[in-house]
Design a protein around this motif. Structure first.
Motif, PDB file in Angstrom:
ATOM      1  N   ILE A  26       0.936  -0.642   0.068  1.00 22.20           N
ATOM      2  CA  ILE A  26       0.607   0.039  -0.367  1.00 22.20           C
ATOM      3  C   ILE A  26       1.043   1.105   0.631  1.00 22.20           C
ATOM      4  CG2 ILE A  26      -2.106   0.984   1.122  1.00 22.20           C
ATOM      5  CD1 ILE A  26      -2.707  -1.322   0.407  1.00 22.20           C
ATOM      6  N   ASN A  47      -0.289   4.622   3.155  1.00 21.80           N
ATOM      7  CA  ASN A  47      -2.037   3.456   4.629  1.00 21.80           C
ATOM      8  C   ASN A  47      -2.515   4.330   4.693  1.00 21.80           C
ATOM      9  OD1 ASN A  47      -3.511   1.723   6.229  1.00 21.80           O
ATOM     10  ND2 ASN A  47      -0.891   1.557   7.385  1.00 21.80           N
ATOM     11  N   TRP A  74      -5.785   3.780   0.272  1.00 23.91           N
ATOM     12  CA  TRP A  74      -6.919   1.568   0.701  1.00 23.91           C
ATOM     13  C   TRP A  74      -7.721   2.163  -0.724  1.00 23.91           C
ATOM     14  CZ3 TRP A  74      -6.065  -3.117   1.479  1.00 23.91           C
ATOM     15  CH2 TRP A  74      -4.622  -2.588   3.132  1.00 23.91           C
ATOM     16  N   LYS A  75      -8.629   3.862  -1.012  1.00 24.69           N
ATOM     17  CA  LYS A  75      -9.320   3.856  -1.823  1.00 24.69           C
ATOM     18  C   LYS A  75      -8.766   3.271  -3.884  1.00 24.69           C
ATOM     19  CE  LYS A  75     -12.998   6.556   0.402  1.00 24.69           C
ATOM     20  NZ  LYS A  75     -13.211   8.316  -0.264  1.00 24.69           N
ATOM     21  N   PHE A  90      -6.357   0.861  -4.220  1.00 23.77           N
ATOM     22  CA  PHE A  90      -5.832   0.411  -3.423  1.00 23.77           C
ATOM     23  C   PHE A  90      -6.941  -1.357  -4.333  1.00 23.77           C
ATOM     24  CE2 PHE A  90      -5.909  -4.046  -2.021  1.00 23.77           C
ATOM     25  CZ  PHE A  90      -4.514  -4.908  -2.542  1.00 23.77           C
ATOM     26  N   PHE A  91      -8.469  -0.677  -3.894  1.00 24.50           N
ATOM     27  CA  PHE A  91      -9.627  -1.321  -4.003  1.00 24.50           C
ATOM     28  C   PHE A  91      -9.864  -1.237  -5.792  1.00 24.50           C
ATOM     29  CE2 PHE A  91      -9.901  -0.591   0.704  1.00 24.50           C
ATOM     30  CZ  PHE A  91      -9.475  -1.650   1.105  1.00 24.50           C
ATOM     31  N   LEU A 142      -2.134  -5.725   7.574  1.00 27.30           N
ATOM     32  CA  LEU A 142      -2.904  -5.204   6.281  1.00 27.30           C
ATOM     33  C   LEU A 142      -4.323  -5.157   6.357  1.00 27.30           C
ATOM     34  CD1 LEU A 142      -0.172  -4.644   3.382  1.00 27.30           C
ATOM     35  CD2 LEU A 142      -0.838  -3.298   4.426  1.00 27.30           C
ATOM     36  N   ASP A 199      -5.876  -3.291   8.597  1.00 23.41           N
ATOM     37  CA  ASP A 199      -5.864  -1.581   8.280  1.00 23.41           C
ATOM     38  C   ASP A 199      -6.841  -1.941   6.952  1.00 23.41           C
ATOM     39  OD1 ASP A 199      -4.164  -1.332   9.845  1.00 23.41           O
ATOM     40  OD2 ASP A 199      -2.346  -1.386   8.385  1.00 23.41           O
ATOM     41  N   GLY A 200      -6.895  -2.807   6.037  1.00 23.12           N
ATOM     42  CA  GLY A 200      -8.283  -2.779   4.911  1.00 23.12           C
ATOM     43  C   GLY A 200      -9.373  -2.930   5.963  1.00 23.12           C
ATOM     44  N   ALA A 221     -10.589   0.676   6.238  1.00 30.38           N
ATOM     45  CA  ALA A 221     -10.440   1.616   5.389  1.00 30.38           C
ATOM     46  C   ALA A 221     -11.815   0.469   4.454  1.00 30.38           C
ATOM     47  CB  ALA A 221      -9.260   1.229   4.465  1.00 30.38           C
ATOM     48  N   TRP A 278     -14.759  -7.587  -1.712  1.00 31.20           N
ATOM     49  CA  TRP A 278     -13.542  -6.822  -0.613  1.00 31.20           C
ATOM     50  C   TRP A 278     -13.364  -7.078   1.046  1.00 31.20           C
ATOM     51  CZ3 TRP A 278      -8.490  -7.040  -1.876  1.00 31.20           C
ATOM     52  CH2 TRP A 278      -8.123  -6.674  -3.578  1.00 31.20           C
TER      53      TRP A 278
END
Length: 249
Positions: A126, A129, A134-135, A137-138, A155, A158-159, A162, A183
Motif C-alpha cells: 500500500i 496507508n 486504500w481506495k 488499491f480497491f 494489512l 487496516d484494509g 478502511a 473485498w
C-alpha cells in the motif's frame, strides 16, 4: 497402603483438619535470627513476619473520584435494528455460515501448504496507508485469492477498517458497491483467528455500519431485498461465525 499426611492439625480435635494451628512445632530453644541457619529458625522467622500482616487486606485508596471517567472504556455504540421485512431467517444464516466455513477451510489449507498457493501470488504494498491509499488499491485491484493471500495480518486489519470507513459514505437508501462487497467478503475470509482485540473491534464496527445502512433502505423499494442481501451476510458472519452474538439478527 499409603499414610495420609495432614498439613494443619487442630489440637482440640485430632480427627479434624483445619487451618487453626500448624502441624510443625518449633522448640522453645530455637532463637529468632535475622538470617536463619536451619529449617526451624526459618519457620520461626516466617511465623513472626506473618504476625505483622493483617488477615484481610483492604484497599485504603479512594477511587470514587475516577468513577466518572470509567464509562468511556465500556460505552457500547448503538446498533441499528433491522426492519422486520429485512431480518434473515436462522436457516438462511446457517447456510451463509456453512458456505463461509468452507471458504475459510480452503484458505487454511493453502496457508498450511505453500505448494498449493496460486502460481502468481501478488506482493501487495500500500503506497499510502490511508483511506486515499486504500481506495486507490480497491479500485485498481481485483479481490482475487492471489491478491488477498499477499496481505499480512496488519494489512488485513487496516484494509478491513478502511472498508468500514468507505461504506460509511453510502447514500441513505442505497446499498454498498458490489466490488466493495467482494473485498469485504475476501478480507473476512482471510481474517486470522483467534481474533485480536483490535480485529474484534474492527469487525464489530463493520457490522454496525452494515446495520445502519440496512436501516436506511426503504422496505417498499422493489429492489430492497436484493440491496440488503450483502449487508445481511456481513452482519451474519460477524455475529455468528466470529461469535459477536449480540450483533446478530
Amino acid at each position: 497402603m499409603s499414610v495420609k499426611k495432614c498439613i494443619y492439625k487442630d489440637h482440640k480435635n485430632e480427627e479434624s483438619d483445619n487451618l487453626s494451628s500448624p502441624c510443625f512445632q518449633i522448640s522453645s530453644d530455637v532463637q529468632l535470627k535475622e538470617v536463619p541457619t536451619n529449617g526451624e529458625e526459618y519457620l520461626l522467622k516466617v511465623i513472626q513476619e506473618r504476625k505483622n500482616i493483617s488477615t484481610v487486606t483492604k484497599c485504603d485508596k479512594d477511587f470514587s473520584k475516577f468513577a466518572k471517567n470509567q464509562s468511556c472504556f465500556v460505552k457500547e455504540l448503538p446498533h441499528a435494528e433491522a426492519p422486520e421485512q429485512f431480518k434473515p431467517t436462522i436457516e438462511w444464516q446457517n447456510i451463509q455460515v456453512a458456505d463461509f466455513s468452507d471458504v475459510r477451510m480452503y484458505i487454511s489449507r493453502l496457508l498450511a501448504k505453500k505448494s498449493m498457493w496460486p502460481n502468481k501470488l501478488e506482493k501487495v504494498e500500500i503506497c499510502e496507508n490511508s483511506i486515499v491509499g486504500w481506495k486507490d488499491f480497491f479500485a485498481k485491484k481485483e479481490p482475487t485469492l492471489s491478491c488477498v493471500l499477499g496481505l499480512n495480518h496488519t494489512l488485513l486489519d487496516d484494509g478491513l477498517e478502511a472498508l468500514s470507513v468507505i461504506i460509511e459514505k453510502t447514500t441513505p437508501g442505497d446499498t454498498i458497491d458490489h466490488k466493495i462487497g467482494q473485498w469485504i467478503y475476501a478480507f473476512l475470509a482471510c481474517t486470522r483467528q483467534p481474533l485480536l482485540s483490535d480485529t474484534t473491534s474492527i469487525l464489530r464496527n463493520l457490522a454496525r455500519k452494515c446495520a445502519e445502512i440496512r436501516s436506511r433502505i426503504n422496505p417498499e423499494d422493489e429492489n430492497a431485498k436484493t440491496a440488503v442481501g450483502p449487508l445481511n451476510i456481513f452482519i451474519c458472519l460477524v455475529g455468528r461465525y466470529f461469535r459477536q452474538y449480540d450483533l446478530a439478527d
